[in-house]
Design a protein around this motif. Structure first.
Motif, PDB file in Angstrom:
ATOM      1  N   GLU A 217       3.871   8.310   6.872  1.00  0.00           N
ATOM      2  CA  GLU A 217       4.583   6.875   8.126  1.00  0.00           C
ATOM      3  C   GLU A 217       6.055   6.394   8.189  1.00  0.00           C
ATOM      4  OE1 GLU A 217       0.379   4.241   7.160  1.00  0.00           O
ATOM      5  OE2 GLU A 217       1.871   3.809   5.844  1.00  0.00           O
TER       6      GLU A 217
ATOM      7  N   HIS B 227       0.127   5.671   0.591  1.00  0.00           N
ATOM      8  CA  HIS B 227      -0.554   6.869   0.300  1.00  0.00           C
ATOM      9  C   HIS B 227      -0.492   8.288  -0.505  1.00  0.00           C
ATOM     10  CE1 HIS B 227      -1.887   5.088   4.695  1.00  0.00           C
ATOM     11  NE2 HIS B 227      -0.672   4.541   4.338  1.00  0.00           N
TER      12      HIS B 227
ATOM     13  N   GLN C  60       0.708   7.209  11.482  1.00  0.00           N
ATOM     14  CA  GLN C  60       0.601   7.941  10.434  1.00  0.00           C
ATOM     15  C   GLN C  60      -0.229   9.533  10.103  1.00  0.00           C
ATOM     16  OE1 GLN C  60      -3.186   7.458   7.088  1.00  0.00           O
ATOM     17  NE2 GLN C  60      -2.127   5.639   7.630  1.00  0.00           N
TER      18      GLN C  60
ATOM     19  N   HIS D 294       1.161  -1.169  -0.273  1.00  0.00           N
ATOM     20  CA  HIS D 294       0.070   0.065   0.222  1.00  0.00           C
ATOM     21  C   HIS D 294       0.704   1.222   0.062  1.00  0.00           C
ATOM     22  CE1 HIS D 294       0.587   0.198   3.986  1.00  0.00           C
ATOM     23  NE2 HIS D 294       0.014   1.842   4.264  1.00  0.00           N
TER      24      HIS D 294
ATOM     25  N   TYR E   8       7.090   4.404  11.293  1.00  0.00           N
ATOM     26  CA  TYR E   8       7.303   2.968  11.760  1.00  0.00           C
ATOM     27  C   TYR E   8       8.613   2.576  12.634  1.00  0.00           C
ATOM     28  CZ  TYR E   8       4.162   1.765   7.699  1.00  0.00           C
ATOM     29  OH  TYR E   8       3.143   1.392   7.455  1.00  0.00           O
TER      30      TYR E   8
END
Ligand code: ZN
Length: 163
Positions: free
Chosen positions: A50, A45, A100, A43, A52
């Motif tokens: 993001e 955006h 996110q 995926h 992590y």
């Protein structure tokens, strides 16, 4: 309503704190993948970056075709458009948090200091509108209004900054 919300996360496969804590500015998920498992899709955006963080275990992530090894203590920032897919190692599960948030709000939109020819004041921008200050050497796109200053006020240009 209380001014805080608290929750406890055990070893659920995925918890979205947005729902649990009623977050309003970021989506935060805590993810657990058992050894050998992976997120079944790639995926990306539109506007959100993001972050992590690997809390436990080991695994890897493929970002735009590049595979990156992950271990506890690793943190990553991934740009919105990057295509990403996470998986646990074959011999270890992985627990990671994903934050996110919309890209950009902490980036300065303009140089932080504008120098003034007039030594009485140093104009800094971007900043809240403030009383007109004598200043030359403007970045005009950073000015809400500007007009010539009188000699009495030191000459140069008077400007009002955009926030
Ligand atoms: Zn995502």
């Amino acid at each position: 309503m209380a001014n805080y919300a608290k929750t406890h996360i055990g070893n659920e496969s995925r918890v979205e704190l947005h729902e649990v804590l009623g977050l309003t500015g970021a989506e935060v998920s805590v993810n657990n993948l058992p050894a050998g498992a992976g997120v079944p899709f790639v995926h990306a955006h539109k506007e959100n970056e993001e972050i992590y963080g690997v809390l436990e275990g080991a695994g890897s992530v493929t970002i735009d075709g590049e595979e990156i090894e992950l271990a506890a203590g690793d943190w990553l920032r991934i740009s919105p458009a990057a295509h990403r897919q996470f998986r646990a190692a074959s011999d270890s599960g992985i627990t990671y948090v994903c934050i996110q948030v919309k890209q950009g709000p902490l980036m300065p939109s303009q140089p932080t200091t504008l120098s003034c020819s007039n030594s009485r004041s140093v104009c800094k921008g971007p900043m809240k509108p403030r009383p007109l200050a004598p200043c030359t050497n403007l970045l005009t796109q950073n000015c809400l209004t500007s007009r010539p200053a009188s000699r009495k006020r030191g000459g140069g240009t008077l400007c009002r900054f955009r926030e």
